[in-house]
Motif scaffolding. Structure first.
Motif, PDB file in Angstrom:
ATOM      1  N   SER A  23       0.974  -1.310  -0.060  1.00 13.67           N
ATOM      2  CA  SER A  23       0.025   0.061  -0.268  1.00 13.67           C
ATOM      3  C   SER A  23       0.846   1.253  -0.021  1.00 13.67           C
ATOM      4  CB  SER A  23      -1.057   0.015   1.364  1.00 13.67           C
ATOM      5  OG  SER A  23      -0.108   0.121   2.243  1.00 13.67           O
ATOM      6  N   ALA A  24       0.535   2.266  -0.362  1.00 13.47           N
ATOM      7  CA  ALA A  24       1.143   3.699  -0.600  1.00 13.47           C
ATOM      8  C   ALA A  24       0.051   4.818  -0.560  1.00 13.47           C
ATOM      9  CB  ALA A  24       1.705   3.778  -1.823  1.00 13.47           C
ATOM     10  N   GLY A  25       0.286   5.540   0.816  1.00  9.60           N
ATOM     11  CA  GLY A  25      -0.606   6.784   0.905  1.00  9.60           C
ATOM     12  C   GLY A  25      -0.080   7.777   0.123  1.00  9.60           C
ATOM     13  N   PHE A  65       6.891  10.505  -2.325  1.00  5.61           N
ATOM     14  CA  PHE A  65       8.209  10.228  -2.239  1.00  5.61           C
ATOM     15  C   PHE A  65       8.723   8.804  -2.862  1.00  5.61           C
ATOM     16  CE2 PHE A  65       7.447  12.981   1.608  1.00  5.61           C
ATOM     17  CZ  PHE A  65       8.345  13.994   1.349  1.00  5.61           C
ATOM     18  N   GLY A  66       7.770   8.450  -3.467  1.00  6.03           N
ATOM     19  CA  GLY A  66       7.989   7.269  -4.309  1.00  6.03           C
ATOM     20  C   GLY A  66       8.142   5.901  -3.214  1.00  6.03           C
ATOM     21  N   LEU A  67       7.304   5.875  -2.046  1.00  3.56           N
ATOM     22  CA  LEU A  67       7.670   4.942  -1.102  1.00  3.56           C
ATOM     23  C   LEU A  67       6.433   3.744  -1.087  1.00  3.56           C
ATOM     24  CD1 LEU A  67       9.030   6.848   1.577  1.00  3.56           C
ATOM     25  CD2 LEU A  67      10.329   5.340   0.169  1.00  3.56           C
ATOM     26  N   ALA A  68       6.631   2.919  -0.330  1.00  8.16           N
ATOM     27  CA  ALA A  68       5.480   2.005  -0.300  1.00  8.16           C
ATOM     28  C   ALA A  68       5.596   0.948   0.908  1.00  8.16           C
ATOM     29  CB  ALA A  68       5.411   0.922  -1.457  1.00  8.16           C
ATOM     30  N   THR A  69       4.632   0.569   1.514  1.00  9.51           N
ATOM     31  CA  THR A  69       4.497  -0.409   2.870  1.00  9.51           C
ATOM     32  C   THR A  69       4.075  -1.763   2.295  1.00  9.51           C
ATOM     33  OG1 THR A  69       4.045   1.493   4.017  1.00  9.51           O
ATOM     34  CG2 THR A  69       3.596  -0.662   5.117  1.00  9.51           C
ATOM     35  N   VAL A  70       4.622  -2.670   2.806  1.00  7.37           N
ATOM     36  CA  VAL A  70       4.367  -4.263   2.515  1.00  7.37           C
ATOM     37  C   VAL A  70       4.147  -4.840   3.843  1.00  7.37           C
ATOM     38  CG1 VAL A  70       5.435  -6.494   1.897  1.00  7.37           C
ATOM     39  CG2 VAL A  70       6.376  -4.414   0.850  1.00  7.37           C
ATOM     40  N   ARG A  71       2.686  -5.502   3.563  1.00  8.03           N
ATOM     41  CA  ARG A  71       2.402  -5.911   4.759  1.00  8.03           C
ATOM     42  C   ARG A  71       2.057  -7.407   4.672  1.00  8.03           C
ATOM     43  NH1 ARG A  71      -1.030  -3.181   8.800  1.00  8.03           N
ATOM     44  NH2 ARG A  71      -0.662  -1.450   7.483  1.00  8.03           N
ATOM     45  N   MET A  72       2.231  -8.287   5.770  1.00 10.68           N
ATOM     46  CA  MET A  72       2.192  -9.636   5.735  1.00 10.68           C
ATOM     47  C   MET A  72       1.027 -10.075   6.354  1.00 10.68           C
ATOM     48  SD  MET A  72       5.379  -9.290   4.468  1.00 10.68           S
ATOM     49  CE  MET A  72       6.176  -9.014   6.187  1.00 10.68           C
ATOM     50  N   HIS A  73       0.064 -10.869   5.851  1.00  8.29           N
ATOM     51  CA  HIS A  73      -1.027 -11.249   6.828  1.00  8.29           C
ATOM     52  C   HIS A  73      -1.216 -12.772   6.857  1.00  8.29           C
ATOM     53  CE1 HIS A  73      -3.314  -7.502   6.532  1.00  8.29           C
ATOM     54  NE2 HIS A  73      -2.760  -7.133   5.260  1.00  8.29           N
ATOM     55  N   PRO A 119       7.507  -0.433   6.331  1.00  8.62           N
ATOM     56  CA  PRO A 119       7.185   0.554   5.713  1.00  8.62           C
ATOM     57  C   PRO A 119       8.564   1.284   4.950  1.00  8.62           C
ATOM     58  CG  PRO A 119       7.509   0.949   8.183  1.00  8.62           C
ATOM     59  CD  PRO A 119       7.936  -0.323   7.640  1.00  8.62           C
ATOM     60  N   GLY A 120       8.212   2.038   4.044  1.00  6.10           N
ATOM     61  CA  GLY A 120       9.416   2.985   3.640  1.00  6.10           C
ATOM     62  C   GLY A 120      10.358   2.308   2.680  1.00  6.10           C
ATOM     63  N   LEU A 121       9.577   1.264   2.080  1.00  7.81           N
ATOM     64  CA  LEU A 121      10.535   0.636   1.029  1.00  7.81           C
ATOM     65  C   LEU A 121      10.133   1.611  -0.451  1.00  7.81           C
ATOM     66  CD1 LEU A 121       9.802  -3.152   1.446  1.00  7.81           C
ATOM     67  CD2 LEU A 121      11.874  -1.792   1.881  1.00  7.81           C
ATOM     68  N   SER A 122      11.376   1.538  -1.355  1.00  9.86           N
ATOM     69  CA  SER A 122      10.921   2.091  -2.437  1.00  9.86           C
ATOM     70  C   SER A 122       9.755   1.290  -3.111  1.00  9.86           C
ATOM     71  CB  SER A 122      12.317   2.405  -3.299  1.00  9.86           C
ATOM     72  OG  SER A 122      12.637   1.166  -3.780  1.00  9.86           O
ATOM     73  N   ARG A 123       9.348   1.950  -4.167  1.00  8.39           N
ATOM     74  CA  ARG A 123       8.159   1.063  -4.772  1.00  8.39           C
ATOM     75  C   ARG A 123       8.473  -0.144  -5.573  1.00  8.39           C
ATOM     76  NH1 ARG A 123       3.921   4.980  -7.553  1.00  8.39           N
ATOM     77  NH2 ARG A 123       4.994   6.432  -6.380  1.00  8.39           N
ATOM     78  N   VAL A 124       9.677  -0.063  -6.154  1.00  7.20           N
ATOM     79  CA  VAL A 124      10.321  -1.011  -7.018  1.00  7.20           C
ATOM     80  C   VAL A 124      10.768  -2.016  -5.995  1.00  7.20           C
ATOM     81  CG1 VAL A 124      12.093  -1.688  -8.647  1.00  7.20           C
ATOM     82  CG2 VAL A 124      11.208   0.647  -8.659  1.00  7.20           C
ATOM     83  N   ASP A 125      11.541  -2.050  -5.019  1.00  7.88           N
ATOM     84  CA  ASP A 125      11.793  -2.715  -3.796  1.00  7.88           C
ATOM     85  C   ASP A 125      10.685  -3.640  -3.400  1.00  7.88           C
ATOM     86  OD1 ASP A 125      14.418  -2.129  -4.360  1.00  7.88           O
ATOM     87  OD2 ASP A 125      14.664  -0.976  -2.532  1.00  7.88           O
ATOM     88  N   ALA A 126       9.533  -2.818  -3.010  1.00  5.03           N
ATOM     89  CA  ALA A 126       8.461  -3.218  -2.500  1.00  5.03           C
ATOM     90  C   ALA A 126       7.663  -4.284  -3.297  1.00  5.03           C
ATOM     91  CB  ALA A 126       7.493  -2.144  -2.109  1.00  5.03           C
TER      92      ALA A 126
END
Lengths: 136, 850
Positions: free
Chosen positions: A84-86, A92-100, A111-118
């Motif tokens: 997800s990315a707010g 800032f080109g960032l994204a959060t990866v969440r594991m369920h 949080p705070g991974l670059s979008r490509v990394d995410a």
């Protein structure tokens, strides 16, 4: 943090400066700035402690300054992963990866991974999860 | 021990061969089947009671005409519901074909579900109260798969459900349909007494007791405010009672038995629930020992099962819930159960370091944990001790957490997360060195456990009694099935049961019968008030519910019917004493015990009655569809003159009586087009004076009691009454100067010398002479306020005897002249009854209530 602090300080200072004496506005702006600096220190420490580690069978996520936490999420237990990315993160080109997992208490997020990394992490985790999936 | 209605197909379902064949032929393959036609009714469930009650209320309420539209709306609403129910029934169908169960439903969005029976795990039977009343049952299919998808067949008849269940299971296990399923071993069942005690000892139960006690003592000490306090807390009370009831019903007579595929639970007083907890689906086990239970050595045990159905079965996918497999039991019970659910639970536990006491002083004495190769156990809890067992194979994730206080004390906590949100075990406040060592160990253990269970199916099929399985999926089973079934033999066909419909009919019939007896013997009778409607509406529903439950799940014998009828008969009698405003007040004999002819309409049309002294000696002359009114008993008690519309318009009749007051014959005296009424006898009993109304006018006439031609005495006059000495007739007529002001007049019996004697109020009428002829009691007042007045014959000494917001009408005097009789609606129960009082208005007593 610096940018929002500056904005908030300017707005707060001018608002209180208009309604009261100009000196009040200056004091308010200074206070807000000082607060922002303190918050900035905390946030920086918090961000520095946040980390993750991909191991053979599970993912470790570490975070927290006051309360330090270490989550162990086996790949086989991941039900789905979302990225997800707010609006601020997006700017800032960032994204959060969440594991369920099936457990509601699991709180593994990075949080705070670059979008490509995410996206890469997500795909990687998904493949690992698929290969090791276990039933409930 | 076993419930015959819930008997799994271990016993041949339906010992009656004919019934069995019918049910079987109705289930042949390649044919679409519908559900039972009553299904929509049962599915609406509780809403149905409410709807019926509301409808009843609307129908009985007699409001202004504006409410008619509302009533029509209600009817339309009900009609729409009925049509919707019928359509949903019409479009839903199912069939078994090629090892698959297909269920099609929906009118606009047609959906077709397929359930491959090889993936079938269990078939649960659910029977809510209404379904049991109609002899129906719901089948729920539980399929293998993480989401716990479900198929519902609601509702089938009981025999059909039993047969279908056996058939589906047989198809699922690929064995011959006739093969009996492996027997179940009953582990234990929860005694009802202990369940009630445990619920009362729970925080909720205690709060109910406290609230009840406070309300009760408050009502006793200050009865005036009782209504307000009870009314104010009514919602709370209802909610509390509902929750308690759910708990009670959900765990009532919970029976845990061991089946080939897991634990089978059956419970319920009204709503019967049967469900299966599958081996290998248990995510965690939790045992709770509340503080209050500890002296009794009781505990509660839950299992956390992923994919369990919600009790209502409405939301099927997210039905993860804790299920109390042991609502209350001893520790020994819990230990035995745990051995079956989790055969190798760790036995030894380690205490935390003593410095943890500084961080959690309340919890410290409960904290400990232990593990072995397959599972781990933790205990915690401040007040109640909570013990959680989690198999390593079910651990979803691990979390290590250290807060600031813990860091100072070199402590840390490891959370062990399991599926769902109900249980997560916590290894709390351990030494950091220990946690650093344990965490990798746990990770390794969980991984190993996952690997070993990976690729194997989690549910087991056991070889059912000597047949071979054609598939290669035979699984291990941790608990061996006992070689011999130790369940009770199935009930013989000779044993007599009350069927649901019988019971459903018997209870209301018993209620009605009881009501009738109570009405006759105790003077209890239904009042047309909202409060009573509530009582009459709900008590039978509760009664039926309780009775059905009792009859079908507890007694299950011939006595059930007897008890049921006894309750139903006794309840109205008890209610007659307990319910305020229902018990009839005492009726007192009028002094002198006069015989009175009265006309009253207790059941519709007005009819004649003869009261011989008091209300206990009342003679009815039969109920007629026409109206008989204005009854007057002759002075010698041998005739009753009355007006009746038997032949169209009202005419004057005389009924001849024998000396004991029985009817000999009835004669018709007049047959004119006018309406006769207001009949009075002359003191010598030879003449009858009466009013004839025709059009706008009313005329007083006199006629010989033996018959003849009536003679007009006075025009524009009414309410004639002969004086005791026979020399005067009192009547009411308008004041000559004001046509709307009615006064009391007197005249000679031949119609001469009319004299306006009493003018007390705008409208005075219905005069009645006192025994000495000196005074006249009459009805006076304005249009809406009627009272009883008294005056001397010459119009002096006017006195209001009985005045108020009630409607009171003078009726006459007692023969000794000591009491004034009057009619009043003062009881506010919807009827006008006969009372008597002193001439000064004191000492009012009820004389006759019809």
């Amino acid at each position: 943090v610096a940018v929002p602090t500056g904005v908030v300080a300017a707005v707060a200072g001018s608002v209180s400066g208009i309604s009261n004496a100009p000196s009040t506005g200056v004091i308010v702006a200074a206070c807000v700035t000082a607060l922002g600096v303190v918050v900035d220190r905390f946030v920086q420490r918090r961000v520095r402690t946040w980390g993750y580690c991909e191991r053979d069978d599970d993912l470790l996520v570490k975070r927290g300054v006051l309360f330090s936490r270490l989550s162990v999420v086996p790949y086989g237990r991941m039900q789905f992963i979302d990225v997800s990315a707010g609006p601020i993160e997006r700017s800032f080109g960032l994204a959060t990866v969440r594991m369920h997992t099936a457990a509601a208490a699991t709180d593994a997020r990075i949080p705070g991974l670059s979008r490509v990394d995410a996206a890469e992490l997500r795909d990687h985790l998904a493949t690992l999860g698929e290969s090791r999936a276990a039933g409930l | 021990v076993t419930d015959p209605l819930h008997q799994m197909p271990a016993s041949p379902p339906g010992t009656d061969p004919v019934r069995k064949d019918v049910a079987r032929s109705a289930m042949s393959e390649t044919k679409w089947h519908r559900l039972h036609p009553l299904s929509p009714v049962v599915r609406t469930g509780r809403a149905l009671y409410v709807l019926v009650f509301l409808l009843l209320l609307t129908m009985t309420r007699e409001g202004p005409n504006g409410q008619d539209s509302r009533f029509v709306l209600d009817i339309a609403f009900a009609a729409v519901l009925v049509v919707a129910g019928v359509i949903s029934w019409l479009v839903t169908r199912w069939r078994v074909e090629e090892g698959t169960l297909r269920i099609e439903t929906g009118l606009i969005r047609r959906s077709s579900q397929r359930f491959p029976l090889v993936r079938l795990q269990a078939v649960d039977t659910v029977r809510p109260l209404l379904a049991r009343v109609f002899g129906l049952a719901e089948l729920r299919l539980r399929m293998a798969g993480d989401a716990g998808t479900s198929g519902r067949l609601a509702y089938l008849t009981e025999s059909q459900a039993d047969l279908l269940r056996a058939r589906l299971l047989a198809l699922a296990h690929r064995i011959a349909e006739e093969t009996p399923a492996p027997p179940e071993r009953v582990l234990f069942s929860v005694p009802s007494g202990r369940l009630i005690a445990s619920i009362l000892l729970s925080p909720l139960g205690l709060s109910v007791i406290v609230v009840g006690a406070v309300l009760l003592s408050g009502s006793v000490m200050a009865p005036a405010t009782a209504g307000i306090s009870v009314g104010g807390t009514a919602v709370t009370i209802i909610v509390l009672m509902t929750v308690l009831w759910r708990q009670f019903n959900g765990d009532f007579e919970l029976t845990v038995s061991q089946a080939h595929d897991g634990l089978r639970l059956r419970a319920g007083l009204l709503t019967m629930n049967a469900e299966t907890i599958l081996q290998g689906r248990v995510q965690a086990v939790r045992m709770v020992e509340p503080l209050l239970w500890r002296p009794l050595g009781w505990c509660r045990m839950h299992v956390d099962v992923a994919g369990r159905h919600r009790p209502q079965g409405e939301s099927d996918v997210e039905g993860r819930e804790l299920r109390a497999v042991l609502p209350v039991g001893t520790r020994e019970d819990a230990r035995r159960l745990l051995e079956i659910i989790m055969p190798d639970a760790p036995s030894d536990r380690i205490r935390p370091p003593s410095r943890a006491r500084l961080k959690t002083p309340l919890r410290y004495h409960n904290l400990s944990w232990g593990r072995n190769e397959t599972s781990l156990v933790t205990t915690s809890g401040r007040v109640a001790r909570v013990t959680d067992w989690v198999p390593h194979a079910k651990v979803q994730s691990l979390r290590w957490v250290q807060g600031p206080v813990q860091r100072r004390l070199r402590l840390a906590t490891i959370h062990v997360d399991t599926a769902g949100r109900n249980v997560h075990a916590t290894i709390r406040d351990r030494d950091t060195g220990e946690t650093d060592r344990v965490l990798p160990e746990l990770i390794a253990l969980c991984r190993a456990a996952r690997r070993s269970s990976h690729g194997t199916r989690q549910w087991a099929l056991v070889q059912p009694l000597g047949t071979t399985l054609s598939t290669a999926t035979t699984r291990h089973l941790s608990v061996p099935v006992p070689p011999r079934p130790d369940i009770a033999p199935p009930p013989s066909a000779a044993r007599w049961h009350w069927s649901g419909l019988e019971i459903a009919l018997a209870a209301p019939l018993g209620w009605l019968g009881g009501s009738w007896v109570a009405w006759r013997s105790l003077g209890w009778y239904p009042l047309p008030s909202a409060k009573l409607l509530f009582v009459l509406g709900w008590v039978p529903v509760l009664l039926v519910g309780l009775s059905v439950g009792l009859a079908r799940s507890v007694l299950r014998r011939r006595t059930a019917g007897m008890v049921l009828m006894a309750i139903a008969v006794a309840a109205p009698m008890v209610a007659a004493h307990l319910v305020p405003g229902v018990k009839q007040p005492t009726q007192y004999p009028i002094p002198g015990r006069p015989w009175l002819a009265v006309s009253a309409a207790p059941n519709g049309a007005s009819n004649l009655y003869l009261m011989k002294g008091d209300a206990d000696h009342l003679v009815s002359f039969g109920e007629t569809p026409w109206t008989e009114g204005s009854a007057a008993l002759s002075p010698d008690h041998r005739h009753i003159a009355f007006a009746s519309n038997r032949y169209g318009s009202y005419d004057l009749f005389v009924m001849d009586l024998d000396p004991s007051g029985n009817r000999i014959r009835t004669r018709r005296l007049t047959d004119g087009p006018g309406d006769e009424s207001e009949v009075a006898w002359s003191p010598d009993g030879r003449r009858i004076v009466f009013t004839v109304r025709g059009g706008e006018s009313s005329t007083i006439h006199v006629i010989e009691a033996s018959g003849g031609t009536p003679r007009a005495l006075a025009d524009n006059a009414l309410n004639p009454e002969w004086s005791p000495d026979g020399r005067w007739i009192a009547y009411s007529a308008p004041d000559p100067s004001d046509r709307t002001d009615y006064d009391i007049w007197v005249m000679r019996p031949d119609g001469s010398h009319p004299r306006d004697v009493i003018d007390a109020t705008p409208t005075d009428w219905s005069p009645g002479w006192s025994a000495d002829g000196g005074r006249i009691a009459f009805t006076g007042g304005r249009d809406d306020h009627w009272g009883v007045y008294l005056a001397d014959v010459d119009g002096a000494g006017v006195m209001a005897v009985m005045r108020g917001s009630d409607t009171n009408q003078a009726f006459g005097w007692s023969p000794d002249g000591s009491k004034i009789l009057f009619l009043s609606d003062r009881s506010h129960t919807g009827g006008t009854f006969l009372y008597f009082m002193n001439p000064d208005g004191t000492n009012v007593r009820l004389a006759l209530r019809l």
